[in-house]
Design a protein around this motif. Sequence first.
Motif, PDB file in Angstrom:
ATOM      1  N   GLU A 340       0.813  -1.198   0.000  1.00 12.90           N
ATOM      2  CA  GLU A 340       0.000   0.000   0.000  1.00 12.90           C
ATOM      3  C   GLU A 340       0.860   1.268   0.000  1.00 12.90           C
ATOM      4  OE1 GLU A 340      -4.177   1.426   2.003  1.00 12.90           O
ATOM      5  OE2 GLU A 340      -3.262  -0.495   2.509  1.00 12.90           O
ATOM      6  N   ILE A 341       1.986   1.184   0.735  1.00 14.52           N
ATOM      7  CA  ILE A 341       2.894   2.331   0.751  1.00 14.52           C
ATOM      8  C   ILE A 341       3.531   2.517  -0.632  1.00 14.52           C
ATOM      9  CG2 ILE A 341       5.036   3.193   1.756  1.00 14.52           C
ATOM     10  CD1 ILE A 341       4.087   1.894   4.422  1.00 14.52           C
ATOM     11  N   ASP A 342       3.836   1.399  -1.286  1.00 17.24           N
ATOM     12  CA  ASP A 342       4.359   1.488  -2.650  1.00 17.24           C
ATOM     13  C   ASP A 342       3.358   2.164  -3.574  1.00 17.24           C
ATOM     14  OD1 ASP A 342       6.653   0.287  -1.866  1.00 17.24           O
ATOM     15  OD2 ASP A 342       6.183  -1.693  -2.680  1.00 17.24           O
ATOM     16  N   ALA A 343       2.076   1.901  -3.327  1.00 21.08           N
ATOM     17  CA  ALA A 343       1.032   2.484  -4.176  1.00 21.08           C
ATOM     18  C   ALA A 343       1.016   4.006  -4.050  1.00 21.08           C
ATOM     19  CB  ALA A 343      -0.331   1.907  -3.804  1.00 21.08           C
ATOM     20  N   LEU A 344       1.421   4.516  -2.891  1.00 19.02           N
ATOM     21  CA  LEU A 344       1.487   5.969  -2.734  1.00 19.02           C
ATOM     22  C   LEU A 344       2.532   6.545  -3.686  1.00 19.02           C
ATOM     23  CD1 LEU A 344       1.495   6.249   1.191  1.00 19.02           C
ATOM     24  CD2 LEU A 344      -0.463   6.085  -0.370  1.00 19.02           C
ATOM     25  N   GLY A 345       3.641   5.808  -3.838  1.00 19.26           N
ATOM     26  CA  GLY A 345       4.693   6.238  -4.758  1.00 19.26           C
ATOM     27  C   GLY A 345       4.196   6.242  -6.198  1.00 19.26           C
ATOM     28  N   THR A 346       3.406   5.235  -6.541  1.00 23.83           N
ATOM     29  CA  THR A 346       2.830   5.178  -7.879  1.00 23.83           C
ATOM     30  C   THR A 346       1.926   6.378  -8.117  1.00 23.83           C
ATOM     31  OG1 THR A 346       2.815   2.781  -7.623  1.00 23.83           O
ATOM     32  CG2 THR A 346       1.572   3.701  -9.464  1.00 23.83           C
ATOM     33  N   LYS A 347       1.196   6.731  -7.056  1.00 23.01           N
ATOM     34  CA  LYS A 347       0.265   7.856  -7.156  1.00 23.01           C
ATOM     35  C   LYS A 347       1.008   9.158  -7.500  1.00 23.01           C
ATOM     36  CE  LYS A 347      -3.708   9.736  -6.867  1.00 23.01           C
ATOM     37  NZ  LYS A 347      -4.761   9.257  -7.765  1.00 23.01           N
ATOM     38  N   VAL A 348       2.052   9.455  -6.723  1.00 26.46           N
ATOM     39  CA  VAL A 348       2.751  10.722  -6.969  1.00 26.46           C
ATOM     40  C   VAL A 348       3.494  10.686  -8.310  1.00 26.46           C
ATOM     41  CG1 VAL A 348       2.940  11.394  -4.548  1.00 26.46           C
ATOM     42  CG2 VAL A 348       4.777  10.055  -5.596  1.00 26.46           C
ATOM     43  N   ALA A 349       3.889   9.467  -8.735  1.00 20.08           N
ATOM     44  CA  ALA A 349       4.595   9.349 -10.012  1.00 20.08           C
ATOM     45  C   ALA A 349       3.692   9.753 -11.179  1.00 20.08           C
ATOM     46  CB  ALA A 349       5.097   7.921 -10.204  1.00 20.08           C
ATOM     47  N   GLU A 350       2.379   9.535 -11.030  1.00 20.70           N
ATOM     48  CA  GLU A 350       1.432   9.932 -12.081  1.00 20.70           C
ATOM     49  C   GLU A 350       1.530  11.418 -12.394  1.00 20.70           C
ATOM     50  OE1 GLU A 350      -2.667   8.991 -11.212  1.00 20.70           O
ATOM     51  OE2 GLU A 350      -2.069   7.064 -10.341  1.00 20.70           O
ATOM     52  N   PHE A 351       1.990  12.172 -11.405  1.00 24.99           N
ATOM     53  CA  PHE A 351       2.029  13.623 -11.590  1.00 24.99           C
ATOM     54  C   PHE A 351       3.457  14.133 -11.677  1.00 24.99           C
ATOM     55  CE2 PHE A 351      -1.824  12.308  -9.483  1.00 24.99           C
ATOM     56  CZ  PHE A 351      -2.777  12.829 -10.334  1.00 24.99           C
ATOM     57  N   GLY A 352       4.354  13.223 -12.037  1.00 24.82           N
ATOM     58  CA  GLY A 352       5.694  13.644 -12.370  1.00 24.82           C
ATOM     59  C   GLY A 352       6.718  13.527 -11.272  1.00 24.82           C
ATOM     60  N   ALA A 353       6.302  13.093 -10.060  1.00 26.86           N
ATOM     61  CA  ALA A 353       7.282  12.962  -8.980  1.00 26.86           C
ATOM     62  C   ALA A 353       8.217  11.805  -9.283  1.00 26.86           C
ATOM     63  CB  ALA A 353       6.578  12.744  -7.649  1.00 26.86           C
ATOM     64  N   LYS A 354       9.507  12.011  -8.963  1.00 26.45           N
ATOM     65  CA  LYS A 354      10.499  10.972  -9.249  1.00 26.45           C
ATOM     66  C   LYS A 354      10.385   9.825  -8.256  1.00 26.45           C
ATOM     67  CE  LYS A 354      13.093  12.700 -12.676  1.00 26.45           C
ATOM     68  NZ  LYS A 354      11.941  13.389 -13.327  1.00 26.45           N
ATOM     69  N   GLY A 355       9.851  10.141  -7.082  1.00 26.93           N
ATOM     70  CA  GLY A 355       9.722   9.086  -6.089  1.00 26.93           C
ATOM     71  C   GLY A 355       9.088   9.628  -4.836  1.00 26.93           C
ATOM     72  N   LEU A 356       8.768   8.708  -3.929  1.00 25.89           N
ATOM     73  CA  LEU A 356       8.179   9.108  -2.655  1.00 25.89           C
ATOM     74  C   LEU A 356       9.063   8.530  -1.551  1.00 25.89           C
ATOM     75  CD1 LEU A 356       5.427  10.455  -1.549  1.00 25.89           C
ATOM     76  CD2 LEU A 356       4.831   8.101  -0.983  1.00 25.89           C
ATOM     77  N   ALA A 357       9.600   9.416  -0.708  1.00 24.92           N
ATOM     78  CA  ALA A 357      10.395   8.957   0.426  1.00 24.92           C
ATOM     79  C   ALA A 357       9.489   8.892   1.642  1.00 24.92           C
ATOM     80  CB  ALA A 357      11.548   9.924   0.685  1.00 24.92           C
ATOM     81  N   THR A 358       9.652   7.852   2.455  1.00 27.38           N
ATOM     82  CA  THR A 358       8.772   7.715   3.615  1.00 27.38           C
ATOM     83  C   THR A 358       9.557   7.444   4.890  1.00 27.38           C
ATOM     84  OG1 THR A 358       8.491   5.346   3.207  1.00 27.38           O
ATOM     85  CG2 THR A 358       6.839   6.826   2.256  1.00 27.38           C
ATOM     86  N   LEU A 359       8.970   7.852   5.980  1.00 32.29           N
ATOM     87  CA  LEU A 359       9.495   7.564   7.310  1.00 32.29           C
ATOM     88  C   LEU A 359       8.319   7.125   8.176  1.00 32.29           C
ATOM     89  CD1 LEU A 359      11.844  10.640   7.914  1.00 32.29           C
ATOM     90  CD2 LEU A 359      12.573   8.252   7.722  1.00 32.29           C
ATOM     91  N   LYS A 360       8.591   6.142   9.035  1.00 35.50           N
ATOM     92  CA  LYS A 360       7.539   5.723   9.957  1.00 35.50           C
ATOM     93  C   LYS A 360       7.717   6.455  11.271  1.00 35.50           C
ATOM     94  CE  LYS A 360       6.592   1.233   7.972  1.00 35.50           C
ATOM     95  NZ  LYS A 360       6.532  -0.218   8.091  1.00 35.50           N
ATOM     96  N   VAL A 361       6.577   6.874  11.827  1.00 35.31           N
ATOM     97  CA  VAL A 361       6.617   7.593  13.096  1.00 35.31           C
ATOM     98  C   VAL A 361       6.409   6.583  14.223  1.00 35.31           C
ATOM     99  CG1 VAL A 361       5.650   9.479  14.444  1.00 35.31           C
ATOM    100  CG2 VAL A 361       5.649   9.606  11.935  1.00 35.31           C
ATOM    101  N   GLU A 362       7.503   6.373  15.016  1.00 36.83           N
ATOM    102  CA  GLU A 362       7.400   5.451  16.157  1.00 36.83           C
ATOM    103  C   GLU A 362       7.090   6.260  17.412  1.00 36.83           C
ATOM    104  OE1 GLU A 362       7.638   2.397  15.381  1.00 36.83           O
ATOM    105  OE2 GLU A 362       8.870   2.285  13.568  1.00 36.83           O
ATOM    106  N   GLU A 363       7.015   5.556  18.539  1.00 41.77           N
ATOM    107  CA  GLU A 363       6.695   6.251  19.787  1.00 41.77           C
ATOM    108  C   GLU A 363       7.654   7.408  20.047  1.00 41.77           C
ATOM    109  OE1 GLU A 363       4.176   6.205  21.698  1.00 41.77           O
ATOM    110  OE2 GLU A 363       3.161   4.517  20.737  1.00 41.77           O
TER     111      GLU A 363
END
Length: 589
Positions: A340-363
Motif C-alpha cells: 500500500e505504501i508502494d502504491a502511494l509512490g505510484t500515485k505521486v509518479a502519475e504527476f511527475g514525482a520521481k519518487g516518494l520517500a517515507t518515514l515511519k513515526v514510532e513512539e
Amino acid sequence: MSFPRRTHTCGALRPSDAGARVVLDGWVASRRDHGGVLFIDLRDRYGTTQVVFHPERAEEVASRAQALRAEWCVAVTGIVRERPAGAVNRDRPTGGIEVEATELAVLSESAVPPFEVDDRVEAALELRLKHRVLDLRRPTIQRNLLLRSRVLLAIRNALAARGFVEVETPILTKATPEGARDYLVPSRVNPGTFYALPQSPQLFKQLLMCAGLDRYLQIARCFRDEDLRADRQPEFTQIDLEMAFVEEEEIRAELEVAIGAAFREGLGLAVPTPFERLPHAAAMARYGLDKPDLRFDLPLHDATPFAAASSFQVFRSVLETGGIVKGMAIPGGGAWPRKEIDALGTKVAEFGAKGLATLKVEEADLTGAIAKFFEPALRARMREAFGAKAGDLLAFVAGPPAVVNRSLGELRNAMGERLRLRDPKTFRFCWVTDFPLFEWNPSEKRWDSAHHPFTAPADWTLKGLPGDPGSILSRSFDLVLNGVELGSGGVRIHRRDVQEKVFSFLGIGPQAAREKFGFLLDALEYGAPPHGGFAVGVDRLVQLMLGLEGIRDVMAFPKTASATCLLTGAPSAVPPEQLAELHIRPVLP
RNA sequence: GGGGGCGUGGCGCAACUGGUUAGCGUACCAGACUGUCGAUCUGGUGGUUGCGGGUUCGAGUCCCGUCGCCCUCGCCA
C-alpha cells in the motif's frame, strides 16, 4: 386519436383520495400476474402507483391487461382504493392506495426494452447512451435533471431579483487564438472562412458592460474541443455574469447569494456565507493545489530546511537545482502494508514525482530507510513540524515546486479518500484569491495568462514587467467546492493602455491585437466602466450537489469520451455536395 | 498523443495454469397461481465469446492487429 386525460399523476394519490374516480397516464414499470388478480406499477415523472385488475369486477379489462408488458404507455381509469390491511407498501409515497382499474387504454405498445428501466439495474454506459430515451425514464436520472432545473431557476431568479439582465450572446462567433481548441463552423457565404463556437461569452459580456447594461446574466452554453473526462464534456453550461462598477468583494457577494439560492431551492440546505477566502499562495503551500478540498485538513509541510540539514544526497541535489522538498503526515499510515505504501509512490509518479520517500513515526523516533540521513535532533524537529503522531507515515516528495505541489496535493486528496474524509454530503466552499497574473509555460518557453488576457493586474502599473512577471498578482479568483473548481472570474482590464501592455507581454503584437481583439480595444476606447464578473460550471455544481462521479448524468444527452453521441451517431460524414457548398475538402489522416 | 481497464445469450456477470456439450442471475416465451409490490413455482427459447489474423492436437483463455466503451496523464487562456 383521443385518449383519456389524466386526472392525477402517478405520484399524487393518497388514502384521502379513496373512492375517487381517476385517470392515470404512464408507463408500465412492472407487472405481477397472480392468475386471477393482476398488479401493474404505473410510472411517470412524479412517481409510481399500483393499479390492480380484478377479473370478477372488470372481466374484459382484466383479461386485456394480461397483454401489458414493460414500458407500454397506457391510460388507466379506475377507482382509488385504500389498500387492505397488510397490503400497504410503506416504502412508497403512494403505498397506502391502489387504483382498481375499470378501463384500460393502450396508448403505445413497447418492444422488449434492451435493458430494464429500473434504478436498481445498472446497464453499461455505452448501452444507456445508445438508448438514452429509456435510460432517461429511470427515476434517478429524472431526479438529476429535475434538480438541475431547480438549481438553474433558483440562480436565475436570485440574480434577476438583484437586477441582472439576461442577454443572449452569439453562438456563431470569432475564433480565438489562445485558450482551448475551437469548434469551427464553415461559412458558406464567405468561402474559406470560419466561425467558432464560443469557449465562453467572455468578450461579449465585457462589451455589454461597456455598453452600459450594468448587470448581465446568461445561462450560457460553452464549447471546447479538448479531450474529455468524467467531468468534462465538449459542450457544457455556465452561469455567466458580469457587473459594471464593482470590485472583487461585490462580485463574490452576488455569487454567494446565487449559490445559496441554488442549495436552498435545490437541496433545502443553508450554506454558510461568506465563503472562506484563501490566497492562492497559501493554498499552494498548505494543500499543493489551487483547488483544495477543505473537507479535511492533512496539510502539506515544507521540508526544505530539513532536507538541507540532512545528509540525504537525493534531497540535497534537488535543492541544489532549485527544487524543494515537501511532505505530509498520513495518519495511521505507518502500519500500512508495504504494497500500500508502494502504491502511494505510484500515485505521486502519475504527476511527475520521481519518487516518494517515507518515514515511519514510532513512539519516540522516526524510522525507515532514509532515517539515517537525518540526525536524531533533526528527526525530532521534523516530527514536531509535521504534527505527527506515533503510527503515522511521513511522505516526502522532492523536485521542482510545481511537481512537488501537484503530486503531494493529489496524494493528499487520495489520502482524504482512503481515510474516508470526503463525505459527499458535506459542502465546503472557498474562494481562492490573489492568483498570479502570468504563468510560465515550460513547453512553449513563454509566459501565458494564468486566467485569461483580460484579467486586471492587482497593480495597473504592472510593476514587475518585464523583470519578474511571475510575481505580479491578478484580480481573479476561483470558486472551489470540495476540491473541484466550480468557476472563476474577477475584475477585468478596462483601460486600453493596460490591455495593450498585457497583450504585448503575451507576445500579441499591436497588429495581432487589432486583428484578434480590435473590437475589445475599440470598446475600451469609449468610456469603458470598471467591471468584472464570474462564471460557474452548472454541470459540476449539480454533479457535486448530487454526489456523482461525473457530469454525464446531469445532462440529458452527453457524449462519450471520444466526443461522439451514441444516440444520434454524431459526428458523421456528410454528402460531398454539402461539403462543396461550404467550400470544404476533407484531408483524412 | 501516452498509460491502464473492459468487451462472453437482450442485460449483468462466471469459466483455476490453454482441455468435456461455455455456466449463473435476470430479462424474454409458455404453463400454474386471487394480495403482490425486485411476486412465487414449473418448463423452455436464446451464444460466430467485439472484429480480423496467428500459435497449438486443442483458444473465451496465449500472441499480433483493429474497433468500441470507461478511467487517467498531457491538454482544457
